[in-house]
Design a protein around this motif. Sequence first.
Motif, PDB file in Angstrom:
ATOM      1  N   MET A 574       0.809  -1.221   0.000  1.00  0.00           N
ATOM      2  CA  MET A 574       0.000   0.000   0.000  1.00  0.00           C
ATOM      3  C   MET A 574       0.841   1.269   0.000  1.00  0.00           C
ATOM      4  O   MET A 574       0.419   2.299  -0.493  1.00  0.00           O
ATOM      5  CB  MET A 574      -0.918   0.009   1.232  1.00  0.00           C
ATOM      6  CG  MET A 574      -1.890  -1.145   1.299  1.00  0.00           C
ATOM      7  SD  MET A 574      -2.974  -1.021   2.754  1.00  0.00           S
ATOM      8  CE  MET A 574      -1.962  -1.800   4.000  1.00  0.00           C
ATOM      9  N   GLU A 575       2.041   1.208   0.607  1.00  0.00           N
ATOM     10  CA  GLU A 575       2.879   2.397   0.773  1.00  0.00           C
ATOM     11  C   GLU A 575       3.820   2.592  -0.414  1.00  0.00           C
ATOM     12  O   GLU A 575       4.340   1.628  -0.966  1.00  0.00           O
ATOM     13  CB  GLU A 575       3.703   2.276   2.056  1.00  0.00           C
ATOM     14  CG  GLU A 575       2.889   2.380   3.327  1.00  0.00           C
ATOM     15  CD  GLU A 575       2.416   3.799   3.603  1.00  0.00           C
ATOM     16  OE1 GLU A 575       3.180   4.741   3.326  1.00  0.00           O
ATOM     17  OE2 GLU A 575       1.281   3.954   4.083  1.00  0.00           O
ATOM     18  N   GLN A 576       4.085   3.846  -0.755  1.00  0.00           N
ATOM     19  CA  GLN A 576       4.971   4.168  -1.873  1.00  0.00           C
ATOM     20  C   GLN A 576       6.312   4.730  -1.411  1.00  0.00           C
ATOM     21  O   GLN A 576       7.341   4.508  -2.032  1.00  0.00           O
ATOM     22  CB  GLN A 576       4.285   5.199  -2.796  1.00  0.00           C
ATOM     23  CG  GLN A 576       2.943   4.739  -3.350  1.00  0.00           C
ATOM     24  CD  GLN A 576       3.066   3.505  -4.226  1.00  0.00           C
ATOM     25  OE1 GLN A 576       3.999   3.405  -5.011  1.00  0.00           O
ATOM     26  NE2 GLN A 576       2.140   2.576  -4.074  1.00  0.00           N
ATOM     27  N   SER A 577       6.293   5.439  -0.292  1.00  0.00           N
ATOM     28  CA  SER A 577       7.485   6.153   0.164  1.00  0.00           C
ATOM     29  C   SER A 577       8.495   5.204   0.817  1.00  0.00           C
ATOM     30  O   SER A 577       8.173   4.487   1.767  1.00  0.00           O
ATOM     31  CB  SER A 577       7.083   7.237   1.174  1.00  0.00           C
ATOM     32  OG  SER A 577       8.211   7.720   1.854  1.00  0.00           O
ATOM     33  N   THR A 578       9.717   5.204   0.318  1.00  0.00           N
ATOM     34  CA  THR A 578      10.779   4.365   0.884  1.00  0.00           C
ATOM     35  C   THR A 578      11.120   4.812   2.301  1.00  0.00           C
ATOM     36  O   THR A 578      11.346   3.994   3.197  1.00  0.00           O
ATOM     37  CB  THR A 578      12.046   4.431   0.009  1.00  0.00           C
ATOM     38  OG1 THR A 578      11.714   4.040  -1.320  1.00  0.00           O
ATOM     39  CG2 THR A 578      13.128   3.512   0.554  1.00  0.00           C
ATOM     40  N   ALA A 579      11.134   6.123   2.512  1.00  0.00           N
ATOM     41  CA  ALA A 579      11.448   6.663   3.842  1.00  0.00           C
ATOM     42  C   ALA A 579      10.400   6.224   4.854  1.00  0.00           C
ATOM     43  O   ALA A 579      10.714   5.840   5.987  1.00  0.00           O
ATOM     44  CB  ALA A 579      11.522   8.185   3.783  1.00  0.00           C
ATOM     45  N   SER A 580       9.151   6.269   4.429  1.00  0.00           N
ATOM     46  CA  SER A 580       8.064   5.852   5.310  1.00  0.00           C
ATOM     47  C   SER A 580       8.169   4.369   5.630  1.00  0.00           C
ATOM     48  O   SER A 580       7.944   3.944   6.760  1.00  0.00           O
ATOM     49  CB  SER A 580       6.714   6.155   4.653  1.00  0.00           C
ATOM     50  OG  SER A 580       5.658   5.719   5.465  1.00  0.00           O
ATOM     51  N   LEU A 581       8.530   3.571   4.629  1.00  0.00           N
ATOM     52  CA  LEU A 581       8.661   2.129   4.840  1.00  0.00           C
ATOM     53  C   LEU A 581       9.763   1.808   5.845  1.00  0.00           C
ATOM     54  O   LEU A 581       9.648   0.864   6.626  1.00  0.00           O
ATOM     55  CB  LEU A 581       8.939   1.414   3.514  1.00  0.00           C
ATOM     56  CG  LEU A 581       7.734   1.249   2.577  1.00  0.00           C
ATOM     57  CD1 LEU A 581       8.174   0.683   1.236  1.00  0.00           C
ATOM     58  CD2 LEU A 581       6.681   0.342   3.211  1.00  0.00           C
TER      59      LEU A 581
END
Length: 713
Positions: A574-581
Motif C-alpha cells: 500500500m505504501e509508496q514512500s521508501t522513507a516511510s517504509l
Amino acid sequence: MSKKNDKLKIFLGDITYDTIILVSDTIPLNIGFVASYLKKTFGNEVEISLFKYPNEIIEAIKSNPPDMIGLSNYSWNSNLSEFIASVAKKYNPNVITVQGGTNFPYDDESQKKFLSDRPSTDIYTILEGEQSCTNIVRRIFDSDKDRKKIFDKAIDGCVFIHPETKHSNTQKFIKGKMLDRIKDLNEIPSPYLTGIFDKFFDGKLTPFLETNRGCPFTCSFCHTGNQYHNKVNKFTEDRVRDEIDYVGKRAQKLGITNLHLADVNFGMYEQDRRTCEFLVRSKEKYGWPLMVMGTTGKNKKELVIDITNVLGDMFSVNMATQSMDEQVLKNIKRKNIKLEHMTEVNEHLRKEGRSTHGELIMTLPGETKESFISGLNNMLNSNVSSVCIYTLMMLYGTEFKDPAYRKEFGYKSKFRIVPLNFGEYEGQKLFDYEEAGIESNTLSFDEYLYLRALALLVESLHNDRPYDEFFRYAKLFDIQPATMIKTLYDNISGASENIKKIIQEFMDETKGELWDTEQGLLNHYKEEENYARLKRGEVGGNLIYKYKSKNLIETGLDWADFFEEQIFKKIEEMEQSTASLKTIKSEISEISAFCKLKINGLLNVNANTKPVEGNFQYDVLKWVDEGSKKRLSEYKFSPSGENIFFQYTNDQLSMRDDLFERYGTDINALSKIVTRVSSLETQFRKVRYNDENNLRDIYKKVGEKFVRYAMSG
C-alpha cells in the motif's frame, strides 16, 4: 442388600478419568447437593460416601459393597459411570444402580433405548436430582429393601425399565411424574458448610460454587434451553458468603488459586454483586481466589460489566453469541445483543484493561463458510479479547439428536473421543466419546476443516492478546484482525519450518480424530498400539488447546517474526514512500521485540522467571495506553532509547506453581491449564520503566491511575 435394621449404604460418584490428568477437576458439587439433601431427609438411616476418583470407588465397592449407588452421567463420563455400575452389580447383585445428569434424551422412546444400552443402570433420575434420589431411597425403605418390590410401580422424577423385562423383547418402560423444581434452594443444605466436602480439599480439585439455578434462554443447542429450567432460583446471600469464607480458609492452606462458578448467567442479577464483593473480601483475607471461571449473562451487559467490575482481572466477561447470522440465530431459537452494542461493551471493558470472551459454534443449522467468516470478522472487529470457536456437539437433550431435525438441515456427523476421557480399570479399556456435527446442507466437510484451521489461529494468535500489539498496529493501516489472521494462514508456506510442522500436524490430527461409527472408534483404540498412543498423549486430546500450547511454547518467537514479516509485506503493497517504509519497519520490529518479552516464559515450566528487559526506541506502553490511534513513531524516546523491564509478580508465580503442580507440565496438562485460567493474559509478565519501582499491567488502566503491583524477585 443390607439387612432391614442396617443403615442404607449409599455411594455417590461424579467420576472422572485420570489416566493422563484429572479431566474433570472440580469438587463434585452435583453429588454433594444430593448427599446433603438425602442426609437432611433420612438422617442416620443412611450412610453416604462420595467419590471423584475411579480407582477409589472401585476399591470401596470391592471392600464394602453399597446397597445403592448413584452416578453422574455426562458426555465425558457416561461409559465410565456405566462401568462403575457394572462393578457394583458384580460385588452386590442386589444393588440399586442410579444415574443422573444432562446426557439423557427427552422423549420416551429415546430414553428407553438409552437405558436398554446400559444394562447395569436400574434407574435414571430426570433433571434436578435431589428430590428424585430422595424418592428412590424412600421407595427402598417402603419396600423393606426388597428389590422385587422396588420396581413394582413408578417413582416420581425417575424412569426405568422393569428389571425383569430388561433383556426381553417386550421391555416395560416405567416413568414417574415430572417433579417441580426446588424453588427455595436453601432447602438443600450446603455440602461445604456441613463438612461433606472436606475430603475433596486434597490439593487436586478446584472449588465449585453455585449461587443460582436456571436459565431464561431457550437456545436449542444447550441442555438448559429446555423450558423446565426457565425460572431462575437462588441461594441466599448469607449462604453464599459463608460458603466462600469456608472455602477460602481451606484453599489458602492448600495453595489453590482458582474457582469455578456453576451459574450459567453470572452477573445478570443484583445478588451477583454481593457474590463478587464476598470473593474480593476472600481474596484480601485468604489470597483466594486469584482467578474466577464462569459464564456471564447473555443480555443486560451493562449490568454484567458493572457487577463483575468488582472482580477486576480475576474474571472475564463472556459474549456468547454462537453465530452472528440472523437466520442461523432463528434456527437455534436465540437472540444476540446488537453488534454495535457489543462493540461498545468491548471498547469499554478494554479501556478498563479487562478482557472479554466471545463464543461461536461451527456448523450450526444454516451456517455457511462465508456467513461464519463474516460473523468471525464482526466479532473480532468488535474488540473482543478472545473468541472461542466450538465444534457443534450433537448432545442428548437437544434437538440435534432428533432425526427429523438432522434431516431438515442435512447433518452428517462423526465420533471422536472426548478429550483425554479414556482409561483402563479392572483390566478393561474404557472410552467416552462425542458426536460432532461435521457437515450440513450449507457447509461441506472440507469447509469444516478450513474453519477448524482458522479456529486454531484465532485461539493461538488472537485470543488472550499474546500478539495484540501487532493487531493494533495493523489496524492503523485498515488491516482488520480477521484479515490479518487470514493473511497469515494464506501465506503459511512462508512461515518457519516449526510453524508449518505444527499446522500440518493439527490438520492431520483433526481428520484422524473423527470416526464414522462408535464401534469403529472403539475397535481402533482398544488395540494395544493405538491405546498406547492415547496414553502417551499423541492423540485423543483437545486439539485446539493442545496446538495453541505448542504454538505459544515451541514457536512463540517464530510467530512474532512471521507477524513482523507479513504485516510489513501487506503494508508495503500500500505504501509508496521508501522513507516511510523504513520507519514502518522499525515500528514493527519494536512491536515484535515487545511481544517476545511480554510472553517470555509463558506456559513454560523450565523458563527463567527472573526479570527480562529490552531497550526500546518507541514508548510502546504509552502508545497502548492512548489507544494505539497514532503511529508508534510519534512516541519516540530520547536518542538513547529507554529500557523497559518485564517481570512476574508474586501472585503470578504462586499461580504458576499451583497450576503446574496440580495439572502437570506435559502438552496435555498445558492444554488443560489454558482452559483453567480466566484469561491467559493474566499470565503475561508485568512491566515497568527503568526508573520506576512498581510493576503495572500492560493493558489495565483505571481512570488516570495505573494498577500497580509489588515487585517480585
